[in-house]
Design a protein around this motif. Sequence first.
Motif, PDB file in Angstrom:
ATOM      1  N   PRO A   1     -17.966  39.875   9.664  1.00  0.00           N
ATOM      2  CA  PRO A   1     -17.699  41.112  10.586  1.00  0.00           C
ATOM      3  C   PRO A   1     -18.789  40.577  12.180  1.00  0.00           C
ATOM      4  O   PRO A   1     -19.737  39.816  11.386  1.00  0.00           O
ATOM      5  CB  PRO A   1     -19.216  42.038  10.020  1.00  0.00           C
ATOM      6  CG  PRO A   1     -19.798  41.788   8.755  1.00  0.00           C
ATOM      7  CD  PRO A   1     -18.560  40.928   8.795  1.00  0.00           C
ATOM      8  N   ALA A   2     -18.454  41.123  13.369  1.00  0.00           N
ATOM      9  CA  ALA A   2     -18.736  40.315  14.244  1.00  0.00           C
ATOM     10  C   ALA A   2     -19.955  41.164  14.969  1.00  0.00           C
ATOM     11  O   ALA A   2     -19.685  42.416  15.130  1.00  0.00           O
ATOM     12  CB  ALA A   2     -18.181  40.608  15.599  1.00  0.00           C
ATOM     13  N   VAL A   3     -21.326  40.382  15.157  1.00  0.00           N
ATOM     14  CA  VAL A   3     -21.995  41.474  15.524  1.00  0.00           C
ATOM     15  C   VAL A   3     -22.476  41.099  17.441  1.00  0.00           C
ATOM     16  O   VAL A   3     -22.525  40.004  17.409  1.00  0.00           O
ATOM     17  CB  VAL A   3     -23.572  40.786  14.937  1.00  0.00           C
ATOM     18  CG1 VAL A   3     -24.778  41.583  15.691  1.00  0.00           C
ATOM     19  CG2 VAL A   3     -23.643  41.170  13.560  1.00  0.00           C
ATOM     20  N   VAL A   4     -23.062  42.089  18.048  1.00  0.00           N
ATOM     21  CA  VAL A   4     -22.257  41.852  19.232  1.00  0.00           C
ATOM     22  C   VAL A   4     -23.593  43.239  19.869  1.00  0.00           C
ATOM     23  O   VAL A   4     -23.615  44.241  19.553  1.00  0.00           O
ATOM     24  CB  VAL A   4     -20.949  42.661  20.106  1.00  0.00           C
ATOM     25  CG1 VAL A   4     -21.061  42.652  21.298  1.00  0.00           C
ATOM     26  CG2 VAL A   4     -20.042  41.282  19.218  1.00  0.00           C
TER      27      VAL A   4
ATOM     28  N   TRP B   1     -26.630  47.183  19.208  1.00  0.00           N
ATOM     29  CA  TRP B   1     -25.995  46.918  18.960  1.00  0.00           C
ATOM     30  C   TRP B   1     -24.733  46.565  17.710  1.00  0.00           C
ATOM     31  O   TRP B   1     -24.426  48.232  17.162  1.00  0.00           O
ATOM     32  CB  TRP B   1     -26.915  45.606  17.955  1.00  0.00           C
ATOM     33  CG  TRP B   1     -28.025  44.740  18.444  1.00  0.00           C
ATOM     34  CD1 TRP B   1     -28.955  45.663  19.072  1.00  0.00           C
ATOM     35  CD2 TRP B   1     -27.794  43.405  18.984  1.00  0.00           C
ATOM     36  NE1 TRP B   1     -30.197  44.615  19.859  1.00  0.00           N
ATOM     37  CE2 TRP B   1     -29.324  43.437  19.473  1.00  0.00           C
ATOM     38  CE3 TRP B   1     -26.849  42.771  18.305  1.00  0.00           C
ATOM     39  CZ2 TRP B   1     -29.523  42.318  20.032  1.00  0.00           C
ATOM     40  CZ3 TRP B   1     -27.358  41.612  18.447  1.00  0.00           C
ATOM     41  CH2 TRP B   1     -28.740  41.269  19.297  1.00  0.00           C
ATOM     42  N   LEU B   2     -24.322  45.988  17.516  1.00  0.00           N
ATOM     43  CA  LEU B   2     -22.559  46.974  17.396  1.00  0.00           C
ATOM     44  C   LEU B   2     -22.360  45.672  16.196  1.00  0.00           C
ATOM     45  O   LEU B   2     -22.204  44.659  16.732  1.00  0.00           O
ATOM     46  CB  LEU B   2     -21.569  47.023  18.677  1.00  0.00           C
ATOM     47  CG  LEU B   2     -21.937  47.351  19.492  1.00  0.00           C
ATOM     48  CD1 LEU B   2     -20.521  47.325  20.477  1.00  0.00           C
ATOM     49  CD2 LEU B   2     -22.263  49.158  19.612  1.00  0.00           C
ATOM     50  N   VAL B   3     -21.730  46.125  15.746  1.00  0.00           N
ATOM     51  CA  VAL B   3     -21.047  45.635  14.285  1.00  0.00           C
ATOM     52  C   VAL B   3     -19.123  46.231  13.738  1.00  0.00           C
ATOM     53  O   VAL B   3     -19.245  46.780  13.889  1.00  0.00           O
ATOM     54  CB  VAL B   3     -21.922  45.658  12.800  1.00  0.00           C
ATOM     55  CG1 VAL B   3     -21.154  45.200  11.958  1.00  0.00           C
ATOM     56  CG2 VAL B   3     -22.809  45.129  12.898  1.00  0.00           C
ATOM     57  N   LEU B   4     -18.479  44.582  14.149  1.00  0.00           N
ATOM     58  CA  LEU B   4     -17.548  44.877  14.521  1.00  0.00           C
ATOM     59  C   LEU B   4     -16.713  44.212  12.943  1.00  0.00           C
ATOM     60  O   LEU B   4     -16.984  43.241  12.473  1.00  0.00           O
ATOM     61  CB  LEU B   4     -16.463  44.022  15.727  1.00  0.00           C
ATOM     62  CG  LEU B   4     -17.227  43.968  17.465  1.00  0.00           C
ATOM     63  CD1 LEU B   4     -16.639  43.386  17.842  1.00  0.00           C
ATOM     64  CD2 LEU B   4     -16.879  45.862  17.248  1.00  0.00           C
ATOM     65  N   VAL B   5     -16.050  45.586  12.236  1.00  0.00           N
ATOM     66  CA  VAL B   5     -14.802  44.918  11.482  1.00  0.00           C
ATOM     67  C   VAL B   5     -14.040  45.587  10.951  1.00  0.00           C
ATOM     68  O   VAL B   5     -12.694  46.515  11.778  1.00  0.00           O
ATOM     69  CB  VAL B   5     -16.094  46.430  10.390  1.00  0.00           C
ATOM     70  CG1 VAL B   5     -15.486  45.934   8.434  1.00  0.00           C
ATOM     71  CG2 VAL B   5     -17.585  46.492  10.578  1.00  0.00           C
ATOM     72  N   GLY B   6     -13.301  44.345  10.574  1.00  0.00           N
ATOM     73  CA  GLY B   6     -12.019  44.449  10.510  1.00  0.00           C
ATOM     74  C   GLY B   6     -11.585  45.011   9.411  1.00  0.00           C
ATOM     75  O   GLY B   6     -11.874  45.109   8.451  1.00  0.00           O
TER      76      GLY B   6
ATOM     77  N   ARG C   1     -30.870  44.158  16.724  1.00  0.00           N
ATOM     78  CA  ARG C   1     -30.854  43.342  16.086  1.00  0.00           C
ATOM     79  C   ARG C   1     -30.745  43.033  14.300  1.00  0.00           C
ATOM     80  O   ARG C   1     -29.955  42.790  13.727  1.00  0.00           O
ATOM     81  CB  ARG C   1     -30.967  42.357  16.859  1.00  0.00           C
ATOM     82  CG  ARG C   1     -30.597  41.018  16.291  1.00  0.00           C
ATOM     83  CD  ARG C   1     -30.812  39.811  17.141  1.00  0.00           C
ATOM     84  NE  ARG C   1     -29.526  38.296  16.938  1.00  0.00           N
ATOM     85  CZ  ARG C   1     -30.416  36.956  17.077  1.00  0.00           C
ATOM     86  NH1 ARG C   1     -30.689  37.040  18.345  1.00  0.00           N
ATOM     87  NH2 ARG C   1     -29.261  36.516  17.261  1.00  0.00           N
ATOM     88  N   ASP C   2     -32.435  43.592  14.132  1.00  0.00           N
ATOM     89  CA  ASP C   2     -32.146  43.000  12.428  1.00  0.00           C
ATOM     90  C   ASP C   2     -31.089  44.291  11.733  1.00  0.00           C
ATOM     91  O   ASP C   2     -30.862  44.152  10.941  1.00  0.00           O
ATOM     92  CB  ASP C   2     -33.706  43.490  12.475  1.00  0.00           C
ATOM     93  CG  ASP C   2     -34.562  42.245  12.542  1.00  0.00           C
ATOM     94  OD1 ASP C   2     -34.504  41.159  13.300  1.00  0.00           O
ATOM     95  OD2 ASP C   2     -36.042  43.015  13.027  1.00  0.00           O
ATOM     96  N   ALA C   3     -30.687  45.266  12.635  1.00  0.00           N
ATOM     97  CA  ALA C   3     -30.483  46.156  11.305  1.00  0.00           C
ATOM     98  C   ALA C   3     -28.730  46.002  12.277  1.00  0.00           C
ATOM     99  O   ALA C   3     -28.256  45.824  10.333  1.00  0.00           O
ATOM    100  CB  ALA C   3     -30.718  48.076  12.346  1.00  0.00           C
ATOM    101  N   ALA C   4     -28.509  46.029  12.813  1.00  0.00           N
ATOM    102  CA  ALA C   4     -27.504  44.681  12.428  1.00  0.00           C
ATOM    103  C   ALA C   4     -27.092  43.836  11.998  1.00  0.00           C
ATOM    104  O   ALA C   4     -25.355  43.698  11.320  1.00  0.00           O
ATOM    105  CB  ALA C   4     -26.882  44.459  14.430  1.00  0.00           C
ATOM    106  N   GLU C   5     -27.605  42.860  11.612  1.00  0.00           N
ATOM    107  CA  GLU C   5     -27.611  41.764  10.696  1.00  0.00           C
ATOM    108  C   GLU C   5     -27.679  41.707   9.492  1.00  0.00           C
ATOM    109  O   GLU C   5     -27.203  41.588   8.932  1.00  0.00           O
ATOM    110  CB  GLU C   5     -28.081  40.931  11.577  1.00  0.00           C
ATOM    111  CG  GLU C   5     -28.207  39.793  12.874  1.00  0.00           C
ATOM    112  CD  GLU C   5     -28.650  38.863  13.110  1.00  0.00           C
ATOM    113  OE1 GLU C   5     -30.578  39.160  12.453  1.00  0.00           O
ATOM    114  OE2 GLU C   5     -28.983  37.980  13.870  1.00  0.00           O
TER     115      GLU C   5
ATOM    116  N   VAL D   1     -15.841  49.867  14.623  1.00  0.00           N
ATOM    117  CA  VAL D   1     -17.296  49.834  15.560  1.00  0.00           C
ATOM    118  C   VAL D   1     -18.336  50.598  14.816  1.00  0.00           C
ATOM    119  O   VAL D   1     -18.434  52.133  14.302  1.00  0.00           O
ATOM    120  CB  VAL D   1     -16.657  49.930  16.498  1.00  0.00           C
ATOM    121  CG1 VAL D   1     -18.188  49.508  17.693  1.00  0.00           C
ATOM    122  CG2 VAL D   1     -15.386  49.041  16.751  1.00  0.00           C
ATOM    123  N   LEU D   2     -19.380  50.076  13.782  1.00  0.00           N
ATOM    124  CA  LEU D   2     -20.942  50.656  14.315  1.00  0.00           C
ATOM    125  C   LEU D   2     -21.760  50.372  14.712  1.00  0.00           C
ATOM    126  O   LEU D   2     -21.728  48.686  15.062  1.00  0.00           O
ATOM    127  CB  LEU D   2     -21.332  50.177  12.294  1.00  0.00           C
ATOM    128  CG  LEU D   2     -20.476  49.800  11.461  1.00  0.00           C
ATOM    129  CD1 LEU D   2     -20.516  49.423  10.139  1.00  0.00           C
ATOM    130  CD2 LEU D   2     -19.262  51.368  11.113  1.00  0.00           C
TER     131      LEU D   2
END
Length: 81
Positions: A33-36, A51-56, A13-17, A7-8
């Motif tokens: 990755p999912a952006v949430v 904003w979270l970036v979920l990385v599998g 939002r811009d940074a997360a994307e 979880v990052l």
Amino acid sequence: MSDVRHVLVLPDRDAAEAVAGALAGRFGTEEEPAVVREALAGDDDAEDAQWLVLVGDEQGRLDAAALDAFAGEWDGWREEP
């Protein structure tokens, strides 16, 4: 194999994307990755969100410290599960 997910946490939002878009190039990730958006507890203001970036990482091959440093390039961090 265990289901590892990193979880990052990013400030906007811009940074997360940007992080989500750059992950494959930097780390060779295959899964998108999912952006949430996560509202902070008790805050109704859209500005008060993380904003979270979920990385599998099913193979467990991504280095946590490298991901933390990578997120730091956008004023973010890797959250410990």
